[in-house]
Design a protein around this motif. Sequence first.
Motif, PDB file in Angstrom:
ATOM      1  N   VAL A 135      98.724 136.636  55.172  1.00 41.24           N
ATOM      2  CA  VAL A 135      98.805 137.016  53.755  1.00 41.24           C
ATOM      3  C   VAL A 135      97.892 138.193  53.411  1.00 41.24           C
ATOM      4  O   VAL A 135      97.778 138.563  52.233  1.00 41.24           O
ATOM      5  CB  VAL A 135      98.450 135.811  52.851  1.00 41.24           C
ATOM      6  CG1 VAL A 135      99.434 134.679  53.052  1.00 41.24           C
ATOM      7  CG2 VAL A 135      97.029 135.306  53.127  1.00 41.24           C
ATOM      8  N   ALA A 136      97.262 138.792  54.406  1.00 40.93           N
ATOM      9  CA  ALA A 136      96.241 139.812  54.150  1.00 40.93           C
ATOM     10  C   ALA A 136      96.753 141.012  53.374  1.00 40.93           C
ATOM     11  O   ALA A 136      96.008 141.626  52.611  1.00 40.93           O
ATOM     12  CB  ALA A 136      95.634 140.284  55.472  1.00 40.93           C
ATOM     13  N   ALA A 137      98.022 141.350  53.545  1.00 41.37           N
ATOM     14  CA  ALA A 137      98.553 142.548  52.888  1.00 41.37           C
ATOM     15  C   ALA A 137      98.848 142.331  51.407  1.00 41.37           C
ATOM     16  O   ALA A 137      99.101 143.290  50.681  1.00 41.37           O
ATOM     17  CB  ALA A 137      99.829 143.003  53.589  1.00 41.37           C
ATOM     18  N   PHE A 138      98.785 141.084  50.946  1.00 36.87           N
ATOM     19  CA  PHE A 138      99.224 140.790  49.582  1.00 36.87           C
ATOM     20  C   PHE A 138      98.080 140.582  48.592  1.00 36.87           C
ATOM     21  O   PHE A 138      98.305 140.512  47.385  1.00 36.87           O
ATOM     22  CB  PHE A 138     100.115 139.540  49.597  1.00 36.87           C
ATOM     23  CG  PHE A 138     101.293 139.680  50.515  1.00 36.87           C
ATOM     24  CD1 PHE A 138     102.415 140.386  50.118  1.00 36.87           C
ATOM     25  CD2 PHE A 138     101.260 139.143  51.785  1.00 36.87           C
ATOM     26  CE1 PHE A 138     103.499 140.537  50.963  1.00 36.87           C
ATOM     27  CE2 PHE A 138     102.331 139.285  52.647  1.00 36.87           C
ATOM     28  CZ  PHE A 138     103.455 139.984  52.235  1.00 36.87           C
ATOM     29  N   GLY A 139      96.864 140.500  49.087  1.00 34.07           N
ATOM     30  CA  GLY A 139      95.728 140.310  48.195  1.00 34.07           C
ATOM     31  C   GLY A 139      94.522 139.783  48.943  1.00 34.07           C
ATOM     32  O   GLY A 139      94.578 139.508  50.147  1.00 34.07           O
ATOM     33  N   ARG A 140      93.432 139.615  48.231  1.00 31.74           N
ATOM     34  CA  ARG A 140      92.175 139.191  48.853  1.00 31.74           C
ATOM     35  C   ARG A 140      92.143 137.678  49.047  1.00 31.74           C
ATOM     36  O   ARG A 140      92.491 136.909  48.147  1.00 31.74           O
ATOM     37  CB  ARG A 140      90.998 139.635  47.989  1.00 31.74           C
ATOM     38  CG  ARG A 140      89.636 139.283  48.569  1.00 31.74           C
ATOM     39  CD  ARG A 140      88.504 139.944  47.801  1.00 31.74           C
ATOM     40  NE  ARG A 140      87.220 139.484  48.287  1.00 31.74           N
ATOM     41  CZ  ARG A 140      86.549 138.471  47.760  1.00 31.74           C
ATOM     42  NH1 ARG A 140      87.030 137.835  46.699  1.00 31.74           N
ATOM     43  NH2 ARG A 140      85.381 138.096  48.248  1.00 31.74           N
ATOM     44  N   VAL A 141      91.740 137.259  50.239  1.00 26.19           N
ATOM     45  CA  VAL A 141      91.582 135.844  50.556  1.00 26.19           C
ATOM     46  C   VAL A 141      90.130 135.452  50.303  1.00 26.19           C
ATOM     47  O   VAL A 141      89.205 136.087  50.824  1.00 26.19           O
ATOM     48  CB  VAL A 141      91.965 135.560  52.025  1.00 26.19           C
ATOM     49  CG1 VAL A 141      91.662 134.113  52.396  1.00 26.19           C
ATOM     50  CG2 VAL A 141      93.441 135.868  52.251  1.00 26.19           C
ATOM     51  N   VAL A 142      89.914 134.407  49.499  1.00 24.12           N
ATOM     52  CA  VAL A 142      88.545 134.007  49.162  1.00 24.12           C
ATOM     53  C   VAL A 142      88.084 132.769  49.930  1.00 24.12           C
ATOM     54  O   VAL A 142      86.893 132.542  50.098  1.00 24.12           O
ATOM     55  CB  VAL A 142      88.402 133.759  47.644  1.00 24.12           C
ATOM     56  CG1 VAL A 142      88.636 135.047  46.879  1.00 24.12           C
ATOM     57  CG2 VAL A 142      89.349 132.676  47.157  1.00 24.12           C
ATOM     58  N   ARG A 143      89.037 131.952  50.407  1.00 23.53           N
ATOM     59  CA  ARG A 143      88.635 130.758  51.160  1.00 23.53           C
ATOM     60  C   ARG A 143      89.820 130.264  51.998  1.00 23.53           C
ATOM     61  O   ARG A 143      90.973 130.412  51.602  1.00 23.53           O
ATOM     62  CB  ARG A 143      88.155 129.644  50.227  1.00 23.53           C
ATOM     63  CG  ARG A 143      87.556 128.438  50.952  1.00 23.53           C
ATOM     64  CD  ARG A 143      87.038 127.407  49.960  1.00 23.53           C
ATOM     65  NE  ARG A 143      85.908 127.915  49.206  1.00 23.53           N
ATOM     66  CZ  ARG A 143      84.651 127.880  49.619  1.00 23.53           C
ATOM     67  NH1 ARG A 143      84.351 127.369  50.801  1.00 23.53           N
ATOM     68  NH2 ARG A 143      83.676 128.342  48.868  1.00 23.53           N
TER      69      ARG A 143
END
Length: 234
Positions: free
Chosen positions: A17-25
């Motif tokens: 999912v990295a291309a779609f937004g920031r991962v926080v956890r």
Amino acid sequence: FKNLPIDVTEGDITAVVAAFGRVVRTLLVPHKRQGFVQMTDIDSAAAAINYYTTVAPRIRSQPIGVQYSKHKEIQPNSRYPSNASSNFNGLATPQDANTVLHVTILNQRLPVTIENLHTIFTSYGEVLRVVTFQKPNSPFQAFVELSTIQSAITARQVLDGKDIFQNCNTLRISIASVKPPLQVRPGDPKARDFTSSFPFPGSSAPAPSLLNRFNQPPPSGHSSHPSHVLCVDT
């Protein structure tokens, strides 16, 4: 996420999912082969879900499931591995995501050409440039630049771990740290710019097809309950 590989890492599910937004956890539940990814907002999660309704997500060639989670946020659990950072195992964060893939050929028994790589990756999007290299006592490697991030994501998920030829020349693919556009010097036999008028030496003919052409997997359906936490499962 569902149906995850046994040896899956936080970096693997983050890369999906990295291309779609920031991962926080992230949170992995190994005995259930499930994982959770919390993104910063619903729009980012929705963009990922919408994309994977038409492209079947994979981790190391294994199909996985992606759907909205009933949880609004990931709560730390001492029984399962969890991380609040989005930079794992050298994989690119969303800020670093680009259209260039780093390809390494393992178990190489047959030669690999630029035309081979172009034919393989063209199944998943327009290939703009390819740069190959090989260091002493190291496997054959290449940078493959595609036209869109989505194409790069799909190619990596589908092709990583696949053999170009039967039982040999295994593809290992990661997101490259090199930024596009790749630099190709005119006449360099180890690189090719497919945006030029005559990308193949001596003619404008397309690259020859491989015996084992890879095909993009069929679409898969997903849940439709909005949340910015995604569940990956078998």
